[in-house]
Write a protein that holds these residues in place. Structure first.
Motif, short mmCIF file in Angstrom:
data_model
loop_
_atom_site.label_atom_id
_atom_site.label_comp_id
_atom_site.label_asym_id
_atom_site.label_seq_id
_atom_site.Cartn_x
_atom_site.Cartn_y
_atom_site.Cartn_z
N GLY A 21 0.83 -1.24 -0.12
CA GLY A 21 0.01 -0.05 0.04
C GLY A 21 0.90 1.18 0.13
O GLY A 21 2.18 1.29 0.28
N GLU A 22 0.29 2.50 -0.30
CA GLU A 22 1.13 3.63 -0.26
C GLU A 22 1.45 3.97 1.15
O GLU A 22 1.19 3.54 2.30
N CYS A 23 2.82 4.67 1.10
CA CYS A 23 3.58 4.93 2.32
C CYS A 23 3.94 6.48 2.04
O CYS A 23 4.41 6.75 1.04
N SER A 24 4.41 6.87 3.29
CA SER A 24 5.11 8.20 3.43
C SER A 24 6.55 7.91 3.34
O SER A 24 6.93 6.80 3.66
N VAL A 25 7.24 9.12 3.38
CA VAL A 25 8.79 8.83 3.18
C VAL A 25 9.02 8.21 4.72
O VAL A 25 10.20 7.47 4.74
N PRO A 37 16.79 12.00 4.17
CA PRO A 37 17.39 12.37 2.81
C PRO A 37 18.08 11.04 2.04
O PRO A 37 17.73 11.18 0.96
N ALA A 38 18.55 9.99 2.74
CA ALA A 38 18.84 8.98 2.08
C ALA A 38 17.75 8.17 1.56
O ALA A 38 17.92 7.76 0.29
N VAL A 39 16.51 8.01 1.93
CA VAL A 39 15.37 7.56 1.47
C VAL A 39 14.77 8.19 0.46
O VAL A 39 14.45 7.70 -0.52
N SER A 40 14.95 9.60 0.45
CA SER A 40 14.21 10.55 -0.68
C SER A 40 14.99 10.32 -1.91
O SER A 40 14.68 10.17 -2.60
N ARG A 44 13.76 9.22 -5.28
CA ARG A 44 14.02 9.81 -6.87
C ARG A 44 14.38 8.91 -7.79
O ARG A 44 14.03 9.14 -8.98
N VAL A 45 15.42 8.01 -7.45
CA VAL A 45 15.88 6.99 -8.44
C VAL A 45 14.69 6.22 -9.03
O VAL A 45 14.23 5.98 -10.23
N LEU A 46 13.67 5.86 -8.00
CA LEU A 46 12.68 4.66 -8.45
C LEU A 46 11.55 5.73 -9.11
O LEU A 46 10.92 5.11 -10.17
N GLU A 47 11.42 6.84 -8.76
CA GLU A 47 10.47 7.48 -9.31
C GLU A 47 10.85 8.03 -10.79
O GLU A 47 10.11 8.14 -12.03
N ARG A 48 12.16 8.34 -11.14
CA ARG A 48 12.69 8.86 -12.62
C ARG A 48 12.75 7.52 -13.31
O ARG A 48 12.23 7.31 -14.43
N ALA A 49 12.65 6.18 -12.90
CA ALA A 49 12.56 4.87 -13.66
C ALA A 49 10.98 4.57 -13.68
O ALA A 49 10.78 3.74 -14.36
N GLY A 50 10.19 5.35 -13.11
CA GLY A 50 8.92 5.13 -13.35
C GLY A 50 8.39 3.85 -12.39
O GLY A 50 7.21 3.55 -12.57
N LEU A 51 9.15 3.50 -11.56
CA LEU A 51 8.75 2.33 -10.64
C LEU A 51 7.71 2.76 -9.42
O LEU A 51 7.18 1.89 -8.77
N ILE A 52 7.78 4.02 -9.15
CA ILE A 52 6.65 4.65 -8.23
C ILE A 52 6.21 6.09 -8.78
O ILE A 52 6.91 6.83 -9.39
N ALA A 53 5.27 6.23 -7.96
CA ALA A 53 4.87 7.55 -8.33
C ALA A 53 4.37 8.49 -7.00
O ALA A 53 4.09 7.65 -6.20
N ARG A 54 4.45 9.74 -7.11
CA ARG A 54 4.50 10.32 -5.61
C ARG A 54 2.97 11.13 -5.65
O ARG A 54 3.01 12.12 -6.85
N TRP A 60 2.49 15.48 2.83
CA TRP A 60 2.49 14.00 3.02
C TRP A 60 3.01 13.32 1.78
O TRP A 60 4.00 12.36 1.92
N ARG A 61 2.89 13.69 0.51
CA ARG A 61 3.57 12.94 -0.53
C ARG A 61 3.52 11.53 -0.86
O ARG A 61 4.76 10.86 -0.68
N PRO A 62 2.48 11.05 -0.61
CA PRO A 62 2.61 9.36 -0.47
C PRO A 62 3.26 8.72 -1.76
O PRO A 62 2.93 9.21 -2.81
N CYS A 63 3.87 7.71 -1.54
CA CYS A 63 4.53 6.99 -2.56
C CYS A 63 3.83 5.80 -3.01
O CYS A 63 3.02 5.16 -2.20
#
Lengths: 112, 112
Positions: A21-25, A37-40, A44-54, A60-63
């Motif tokens: 399910g959706e999660c916050s950072v 910051p390390a998780v963020s 960002r890498v996952l988002e750029r690869a289209g593997l997650i959306a925020r 909150w910006r859930p992932c």
């Protein structure tokens, strides 16, 4: 891009968590004992690869995990199915051969 | 290690070529218009990841694709199948809904 994003075990663990399910950072950072910051950075890498959306919610910006690239990876790897099935069949034949030879080898000394 | 090795498109192309049979470094270099050292570097990465094995013949050292890690990638990605099927089902339901609404929306003005 997908494969490079998946190369890091933490990023694969993040995906495994997001499948529930959706999660916050903050929620994602907790089990990994990582700084936000390390998780963020991983996100960002996952988002750029289209593997997650925020989400757009500023606070909150859930992932959310995205299925498309994972399906593409599965399809790509499945393209090699014939290869590993062929290799497995060959191994199977070889083991059957060994078994037969052993059985044959055992019976003969007993019979004679 | 597997994912990092697969992150490079040339290395994926090398695997696609090797699935047709064993190849020498020279044979692999030809279609990619790459220098032998450049191909050798890619082969070392693939070998370290267990995606290829190399023959012992000093002169030829043929490269052979290994099925195991590719099967592992397929299994890993297949673990997310429920995810993309769920997303697809939801999309399907949504499209059916849209279709029904459109049909309904068209018929009413004509009927009355």
């Amino acid at each position: 891009m997908t494969f490079a994003a998946l190369a890091d075990p933490t990023r694969r663990a993040i995906l495994a968590k997001l499948v529930t399910g959706e999660c916050s950072v903050t929620e994602l950072a907790a089990p990994f004992e990582m700084s936000l910051p390390a998780v963020s950075k991983h996100l960002r890498v996952l988002e750029r690869a289209g593997l997650i959306a925020r989400g757009r919610e500023a606070q909150w910006r859930p992932c959310r995990i995205e299925a498309g690239p994972l399906k593409d990876v599965a399809s790509w790897a499945e393209g090699y199915r014939a290869l590993w099935e062929r290799r497995f069949d060959r191994l199977e034949t070889y083991l059957q051969q060994l078994k037969k030879e052993r059985k044959h080898g055992r019976k003969q000394p007993r019979g004679k």
